[in-house]
Design an enzyme around this catalytic site. Structure first.
Site, PDB file in Angstrom:
ATOM      1  N   GLU A 366     -61.671   8.185 -41.857  1.00  0.00           N
ATOM      2  CA  GLU A 366     -63.103   8.572 -41.922  1.00  0.00           C
ATOM      3  C   GLU A 366     -63.954   7.505 -42.611  1.00  0.00           C
ATOM      4  O   GLU A 366     -64.804   7.826 -43.439  1.00  0.00           O
ATOM      5  CB  GLU A 366     -63.288   9.920 -42.638  1.00  0.00           C
ATOM      6  CG  GLU A 366     -62.745  11.121 -41.910  1.00  0.00           C
ATOM      7  CD  GLU A 366     -63.435  11.454 -40.580  1.00  0.00           C
ATOM      8  OE1 GLU A 366     -62.819  12.155 -39.791  1.00  0.00           O
ATOM      9  OE2 GLU A 366     -64.554  10.988 -40.325  1.00  0.00           O
ATOM     10  N   GLU A 370     -63.669   0.709 -48.594  1.00  0.00           N
ATOM     11  CA  GLU A 370     -64.448  -0.538 -48.677  1.00  0.00           C
ATOM     12  C   GLU A 370     -65.760  -0.373 -47.896  1.00  0.00           C
ATOM     13  O   GLU A 370     -66.807  -0.863 -48.308  1.00  0.00           O
ATOM     14  CB  GLU A 370     -63.661  -1.725 -48.098  1.00  0.00           C
ATOM     15  CG  GLU A 370     -62.439  -2.143 -48.913  1.00  0.00           C
ATOM     16  CD  GLU A 370     -61.281  -1.173 -48.795  1.00  0.00           C
ATOM     17  OE1 GLU A 370     -61.212  -0.425 -47.805  1.00  0.00           O
ATOM     18  OE2 GLU A 370     -60.447  -1.144 -49.722  1.00  0.00           O
TER      19      GLU A 370
HETATM   20  C1  LIG Z   1     -53.290   8.517 -39.992  1.00  0.00           C
HETATM   21  C2  LIG Z   1     -54.552   7.986 -39.379  1.00  0.00           C
HETATM   22  C3  LIG Z   1     -55.298   8.791 -38.528  1.00  0.00           C
HETATM   23  C4  LIG Z   1     -56.448   8.299 -37.895  1.00  0.00           C
HETATM   24  N1  LIG Z   1     -57.140   9.096 -37.022  1.00  0.00           N
HETATM   25  C5  LIG Z   1     -58.179   8.574 -36.316  1.00  0.00           C
HETATM   26  C6  LIG Z   1     -58.831   9.340 -35.299  1.00  0.00           C
HETATM   27  O1  LIG Z   1     -58.496  10.510 -35.053  1.00  0.00           O
HETATM   28  N2  LIG Z   1     -59.842   8.767 -34.586  1.00  0.00           N
HETATM   29  C7  LIG Z   1     -60.249   7.494 -34.822  1.00  0.00           C
HETATM   30  O2  LIG Z   1     -61.178   7.052 -34.134  1.00  0.00           O
HETATM   31  N3  LIG Z   1     -59.655   6.742 -35.787  1.00  0.00           N
HETATM   32  C8  LIG Z   1     -58.629   7.254 -36.528  1.00  0.00           C
HETATM   33  N4  LIG Z   1     -58.011   6.508 -37.489  1.00  0.00           N
HETATM   34  C9  LIG Z   1     -58.395   5.113 -37.664  1.00  0.00           C
HETATM   35  C10 LIG Z   1     -59.121   4.824 -38.947  1.00  0.00           C
HETATM   36  O3  LIG Z   1     -60.417   5.341 -38.875  1.00  0.00           O
HETATM   37  C11 LIG Z   1     -59.067   3.294 -39.107  1.00  0.00           C
HETATM   38  O4  LIG Z   1     -57.725   2.936 -39.437  1.00  0.00           O
HETATM   39  C12 LIG Z   1     -60.011   2.803 -40.147  1.00  0.00           C
HETATM   40  O5  LIG Z   1     -61.337   2.965 -39.714  1.00  0.00           O
HETATM   41  C13 LIG Z   1     -59.767   1.318 -40.464  1.00  0.00           C
HETATM   42  O6  LIG Z   1     -59.736   0.562 -39.300  1.00  0.00           O
HETATM   43  P1  LIG Z   1     -58.562  -0.508 -39.096  1.00  0.00           P
HETATM   44  O7  LIG Z   1     -57.293   0.178 -39.373  1.00  0.00           O
HETATM   45  O8  LIG Z   1     -58.720  -1.125 -37.777  1.00  0.00           O
HETATM   46  O9  LIG Z   1     -58.807  -1.591 -40.229  1.00  0.00           O
HETATM   47  P2  LIG Z   1     -59.776  -2.880 -40.150  1.00  0.00           P
HETATM   48  O10 LIG Z   1     -61.087  -2.498 -39.565  1.00  0.00           O
HETATM   49  O11 LIG Z   1     -58.981  -3.940 -39.474  1.00  0.00           O
HETATM   50  O12 LIG Z   1     -59.911  -3.223 -41.668  1.00  0.00           O
HETATM   51  C14 LIG Z   1     -58.776  -3.661 -42.458  1.00  0.00           C
HETATM   52  C15 LIG Z   1     -59.059  -3.456 -43.935  1.00  0.00           C
HETATM   53  O13 LIG Z   1     -60.126  -4.331 -44.354  1.00  0.00           O
HETATM   54  C16 LIG Z   1     -61.125  -3.577 -45.020  1.00  0.00           C
HETATM   55  N5  LIG Z   1     -62.427  -4.152 -44.756  1.00  0.00           N
HETATM   56  C17 LIG Z   1     -63.049  -4.240 -43.564  1.00  0.00           C
HETATM   57  N6  LIG Z   1     -64.257  -4.832 -43.698  1.00  0.00           N
HETATM   58  C18 LIG Z   1     -64.408  -5.117 -45.023  1.00  0.00           C
HETATM   59  C19 LIG Z   1     -65.438  -5.714 -45.803  1.00  0.00           C
HETATM   60  N7  LIG Z   1     -66.573  -6.114 -45.249  1.00  0.00           N
HETATM   61  N8  LIG Z   1     -65.240  -5.853 -47.124  1.00  0.00           N
HETATM   62  C20 LIG Z   1     -64.089  -5.427 -47.704  1.00  0.00           C
HETATM   63  N9  LIG Z   1     -63.077  -4.855 -47.017  1.00  0.00           N
HETATM   64  C21 LIG Z   1     -63.236  -4.694 -45.706  1.00  0.00           C
HETATM   65  C22 LIG Z   1     -61.010  -2.174 -44.432  1.00  0.00           C
HETATM   66  O14 LIG Z   1     -61.537  -1.226 -45.304  1.00  0.00           O
HETATM   67  C23 LIG Z   1     -59.499  -2.033 -44.262  1.00  0.00           C
HETATM   68  O15 LIG Z   1     -58.954  -1.628 -45.498  1.00  0.00           O
HETATM   69  C24 LIG Z   1     -56.870   6.979 -38.170  1.00  0.00           C
HETATM   70  C25 LIG Z   1     -56.127   6.173 -39.044  1.00  0.00           C
HETATM   71  C26 LIG Z   1     -54.990   6.665 -39.643  1.00  0.00           C
HETATM   72  C27 LIG Z   1     -54.202   5.749 -40.560  1.00  0.00           C
END
Ligand SMILES: Cc1cc2nc3c(=O)[nH]c(=O)nc-3n(C[C@H](O)[C@H](O)[C@H](O)COP(=O)(O)OP(=O)(O)OC[C@H]3O[C@@H](n4cnc5c(N)ncnc54)[C@H](O)[C@@H]3O)c2cc1C
Length: 392
Positions: A366, A370
């Site tokens: 959600e 960060e």
């Molecule tokens: C168990 C689980 C269930 C999920 N369910 C859903 C779902 O039902 N529907 C859905 O759409 N998504 C879902 N998600 C996805 C979740 O919303 C994403 O994993 C999340 O938004 C982060 O995206 P990413 O994993 O691609 O990380 P990235 O976008 O690749 O980011 C990697 C890390 O870098 C950090 N970061 C990014 N930009 C910055 C910045 N500018 N400054 C500092 N730090 C930064 C992020 O916070 C993260 O920690 C789920 C994830 C999990 C683990």
């Protein structure tokens, strides 16, 4: 701000609290530690009790037949419903319904008949697909899945990742690119059995319920009647939903923290070391006090967001603060409560290890924390709020 509950709120809270303590917590001693559902013969009579309370589909507005509770009442109830082992991701094992439907409350009448009402009756289940392999924290830039108009239909190609609830769902809300930038995203309701849509894998993770999955869209044809909201408004609508969803999401963290803290206080009063109860050792008292401060602060932040939402204010900043603080504070409370229980703290017969795993996901799901910090920084530095949080 005055958070004194009204008589009606107090009664609802008492009703749900008693339901959780009398009906749900005792059941969990018999269920597997990672249970996400109740067997139907157990769920059916409990569902009738929820109906008698008038709280089935508890978070639905009155226009669609729900109880039409304001955000603050929903927040108070979300805090209660999550005070058990499965409470973080499956509060009361879904007996109160709701959850994940927020987008459909704004659907047109035909879509409501086909998707919302059957979901409220428990006949259909949906998922919400925003994140992609190219990223989830900055979806406006990361989304590559494309929807191209073809007569009265749209053709969707691309992939989605980390999508929860797909295994048990029969449709999903999918955000796809129909143009450039933030204004180029549109939401579609897609039936799971549509040719070309494949769930390519389940991704085992810390959470054993609603395991996330990866989806492929290969020329998936969706009628325009399944476009949810205006073309190009998909990001604004999804972001609006995320802000509203963040308040109950944060409240659930507070509920779990309260449940963990309650166990820690009780245990500290009975367990003895070095000739005294744990509760008499200052090191343990300080842990319990830190739990208290974390819980009260988290609770106040989420109630503040809820009250401002009810007043019709833009709560981007407050919802982000609640999500950020409640997830981090609850993680600390679970960790300390686990520590106070010693070896018992990590045993699967106790709820801490499940809370510990699942709460870790809450700092990523959600909108990762960060991104919440980024939202608050934008509001602070962009001048939308003063440094004391007063709206300009
Ligand atoms: C168990 C689980 C269930 C999920 N369910 C859903 C779902 O039902 N529907 C859905 O759409 N998504 C879902 N998600 C996805 C979740 O919303 C994403 O994993 C999340 O938004 C982060 O995206 P990413 O994993 O691609 O990380 P990235 O976008 O690749 O980011 C990697 C890390 O870098 C950090 N970061 C990014 N930009 C910055 C910045 N500018 N400054 C500092 N730090 C930064 C992020 O916070 C993260 O920690 C789920 C994830 C999990 C683990």
């Amino acid at each position: 701000m005055d958070f004194t509950p009204t008589d009606e709120q107090r009664q609802l809270v008492e009703m749900v609290r008693s339901f959780v303590q009398k009906e749900i917590v005792p059941l969990e001693t018999e269920l597997p530690p990672d249970a996400g559902r109740l067997p139907e013969h157990v769920a059916a009579p409990l569902r009738r009790k929820v109906e008698q309370m008038g709280l089935e589909c508890w978070d639905a507005p009155s226009e669609v037949g729900g109880p039409g509770l304001d955000v603050i009442t929903q927040t108070l109830l979300a805090i209660e419903m999550s005070q058990h082992r499965a409470g973080l991701y499956t509060p009361c094992y879904g007996l109160f319904g709701g959850g994940g439907l927020a987008n459909l409350y704004d659907a047109d009448e035909d879509q409501k008949k086909r998707y919302l009402y059957p979901t409220m009756r428990g006949e259909r289940r949906g998922f919400f697909a925003l994140s992609e392999p190219s990223g989830g924290s900055d979806p406006a830039r990361a989304i590559r899945t494309k929807a191209v108009r073809d007569g009265d239909d749209w053709i969707i190609n691309g992939s989605k990742m980390w999508i929860s609830g797909v295994v048990d769902a029969d449709y999903g809300i999918v955000v796809a690119r129909t143009g450039e930038g933030r204004g180029g995203l549109t939401q579609f309701i897609v039936d799971k059995d549509t040719p070309g849509l494949t769930m390519t894998r389940v991704i085992p993770s810390l959470r054993r319920v609603e395991e996330p999955t990866e989806l492929e869209f290969d020329n998936v044809r969706v009628p325009d009647a399944n476009r949810l909201g205006e073309e190009g408004k998909g990001f604004a609508n999804a972001a609006g939903r995320l802000v509203k969803v963040r308040i109950p999401y944060s409240a659930q963290c507070v509920g779990v923290a309260i449940a963990a803290h309650r166990l820690a206080v009780d245990y500290a009063k009975i367990r003895e070391t070095f000739g005294r109860k744990l509760a008499q050792q200052q090191g343990i008292q300080w842990m319990l006090v830190d739990n208290e401060v974390d819980i009260d602060t988290a609770r106040l932040l989420v109630l503040q967001a809820a009250q401002l939402a009810d007043a019709g204010k833009n709560v981007k900043r407050e919802a982000a603060m609640a999500k950020l603080y409640c997830t981090e504070a609850a993680s600390r409370v679970i960790d300390r409560s686990m520590q106070i229980h010693g070896g018992l703290g990590v045993a699967a017969e106790m709820p801490f290890e499940r809370w510990y795993r699942e709460m870790r996901i809450r700092r990523i799901g959600e909108g990762p924390n960060e991104v919440q910090r980024l939202v608050i920084a934008r509001e602070l530095l962009g001048g939308a709020a003063s440094i004391r949080g007063e709206k300009k």
